[in-house]
Design a protein around this motif. Sequence first.
Motif, PDB file in Angstrom:
ATOM      1  N   UNK A  37     -10.022   1.587  -9.707  1.00  0.00           N
ATOM      2  CA  UNK A  37     -10.444   0.528  -8.736  1.00  0.00           C
ATOM      3  C   UNK A  37      -9.123   0.753  -7.691  1.00  0.00           C
ATOM      4  N   UNK A  38      -8.974   1.151  -6.646  1.00  0.00           N
ATOM      5  CA  UNK A  38      -7.849   0.909  -5.370  1.00  0.00           C
ATOM      6  C   UNK A  38      -7.377   0.466  -4.770  1.00  0.00           C
ATOM      7  N   UNK A  39      -6.263   0.464  -4.360  1.00  0.00           N
ATOM      8  CA  UNK A  39      -6.069  -0.156  -2.483  1.00  0.00           C
ATOM      9  C   UNK A  39      -5.458   1.082  -1.773  1.00  0.00           C
ATOM     10  N   UNK A  43      -0.983   4.221  -2.648  1.00  0.00           N
ATOM     11  CA  UNK A  43      -0.223   5.565  -3.338  1.00  0.00           C
ATOM     12  C   UNK A  43       1.093   5.761  -2.802  1.00  0.00           C
ATOM     13  N   UNK A  44       1.055   4.823  -1.403  1.00  0.00           N
ATOM     14  CA  UNK A  44       2.239   5.533  -0.576  1.00  0.00           C
ATOM     15  C   UNK A  44       3.320   4.080  -0.640  1.00  0.00           C
ATOM     16  N   UNK A  45       3.081   3.719  -0.924  1.00  0.00           N
ATOM     17  CA  UNK A  45       4.010   2.614  -1.034  1.00  0.00           C
ATOM     18  C   UNK A  45       4.922   1.464  -2.229  1.00  0.00           C
ATOM     19  N   UNK A  46       3.623   2.137  -3.532  1.00  0.00           N
ATOM     20  CA  UNK A  46       4.355   1.934  -4.736  1.00  0.00           C
ATOM     21  C   UNK A  46       4.524   3.393  -5.696  1.00  0.00           C
ATOM     22  N   UNK A  47       5.892   3.167  -5.870  1.00  0.00           N
ATOM     23  CA  UNK A  47       6.153   5.066  -6.793  1.00  0.00           C
ATOM     24  C   UNK A  47       5.218   4.556  -7.736  1.00  0.00           C
ATOM     25  N   UNK A  48       4.319   3.656  -8.756  1.00  0.00           N
ATOM     26  CA  UNK A  48       4.180   3.475  -9.891  1.00  0.00           C
ATOM     27  C   UNK A  48       2.355   3.666 -10.051  1.00  0.00           C
ATOM     28  N   UNK A  49       2.005   3.397  -8.341  1.00  0.00           N
ATOM     29  CA  UNK A  49       0.460   4.268  -8.275  1.00  0.00           C
ATOM     30  C   UNK A  49       0.963   5.197  -7.678  1.00  0.00           C
ATOM     31  N   UNK A  50       1.739   5.725  -6.811  1.00  0.00           N
ATOM     32  CA  UNK A  50       2.052   6.783  -6.820  1.00  0.00           C
ATOM     33  C   UNK A  50       1.069   8.399  -6.172  1.00  0.00           C
ATOM     34  N   UNK A  51       1.234   9.366  -5.602  1.00  0.00           N
ATOM     35  CA  UNK A  51      -0.099  10.246  -5.145  1.00  0.00           C
ATOM     36  C   UNK A  51      -0.024  11.164  -6.470  1.00  0.00           C
ATOM     37  N   UNK A 144       4.811  -3.389  -6.235  1.00  0.00           N
ATOM     38  CA  UNK A 144       5.028  -3.051  -7.647  1.00  0.00           C
ATOM     39  C   UNK A 144       3.784  -2.697  -8.184  1.00  0.00           C
ATOM     40  N   UNK A 145       2.645  -2.237  -7.609  1.00  0.00           N
ATOM     41  CA  UNK A 145       1.777  -2.581  -7.339  1.00  0.00           C
ATOM     42  C   UNK A 145       1.262  -1.010  -8.959  1.00  0.00           C
ATOM     43  N   UNK A 252       4.380   9.262   1.767  1.00  0.00           N
ATOM     44  CA  UNK A 252       5.524   8.921   2.231  1.00  0.00           C
ATOM     45  C   UNK A 252       6.276   8.395   2.270  1.00  0.00           C
ATOM     46  N   UNK A 253       6.740   9.231   2.475  1.00  0.00           N
ATOM     47  CA  UNK A 253       8.702   9.149   3.991  1.00  0.00           C
ATOM     48  C   UNK A 253       7.987   8.747   4.466  1.00  0.00           C
TER      49      UNK A 253
END
Length: 398
Positions: A37-39, A43-51, A144-145, A252-253
């Motif tokens: 499940x993704x939001x 991925x572009x705002x959370x480092x832990x969920x990054x691409x 924090x996701x 991301x940037x």
Amino acid sequence: MLVRFVLHLTMACLLSLAALPAAAKEAPATTRVVVLGVNHAAQLVSESDQPAALAAFVTRLAPQAICVERAPEQFARNDHYEFTYEIQDVVVPLARACGISLCPFDWMPPAEDEVLGFSMSISTLPEVRTPRAFLAFPEPAALQRGLFHADDRKNLAKVDDWIRNVPEQAARDLPRRLYLYRTFLQAQRIAAAARAHAGGTVLVVVGEFHKYDIEAILAGTPGIEVIQPSQIGLPSAKQIAAHHQRDYYLAIARFNLLGVQAATGNVDWDWTGRVLDTLTRESDDAEVALLRTRYARLRGTMSRESAIVAYREIANRAGASQPAGWDGVLDRQRVDSYFDPFGNLRIDQRARVELARELESGEADAMETIRAALAKELTPRQARQFDAYWARDIVVER
């Protein structure tokens, strides 16, 4: 007589076959189905969920097929939802590079039914998007996701409650009913993909609101075993680093600095700064200079006067030949993207927009000169959209 004899013989053979004991059917090979499940685009705002973490997880799982959230008809045309960054920019390119089968599984109602039920086509974009039509994540929790956020059902308690509670006015129940029907058909297409890859592993990448309903529908289906992504485990930092791509970092940037996300102030500044450092080391081109200047202004480490000089230099350096390295634009006939009113501009054009943003109220003539020059460089349709966004997002900042 001959015909009658043949018919009797045929009937006798059929009856004899029917009398034979039925051969035991082999149980279907079990297919592991992993529903991630993704939001969308988080991925572009959370480092832990990054691409790169998503790409590393796919590699770690090594599925035979990946089910992606788009209807087969649109997918065949390479037509994606704008906001499903994780699909068209991460999963699909990775799957194609690795020879992994792709199985589109979404369903949406025909446009006529949308108009009938909602009095409008929910799939058609307005010529000028409202501020809320641009994707942003204003909630601090979004930063924090984690990759397996949806595995904890408590995180989806609100949607669970919405699914199971009928509103007092049935006339307002179309969104919930449509969700249930859509998710049921999604699950059927996923089950078909599992049968087509019997004995293997099928990864499903889907908006997290659909996750548990899909799993409930698949539960008990012969030949399918539902596995939680967290059972596979997180990729290591080394594995994530191995999947770094420049386009991931540009996305991301741009999302955090040039999109409407910047206006929320809800940005992981430390991570974004490290992303910019990596981009600078790899190639300190005009696009990176634009992003670094915008970062410095948002952080308050560069004066307005210095930014104006920097943006002018960037525009001259880029010229009319440097497009954006990544911008998230799917419809090139528009001036915007799903997260940025000015997303479909070249680097030199965007530098001039940011220059105008820095001008003060007493410099209205200079601002108008910039606007008029930029509008002339666009198509008539793009120019109309550009002027609308300029009035709303640039002029109002004075």
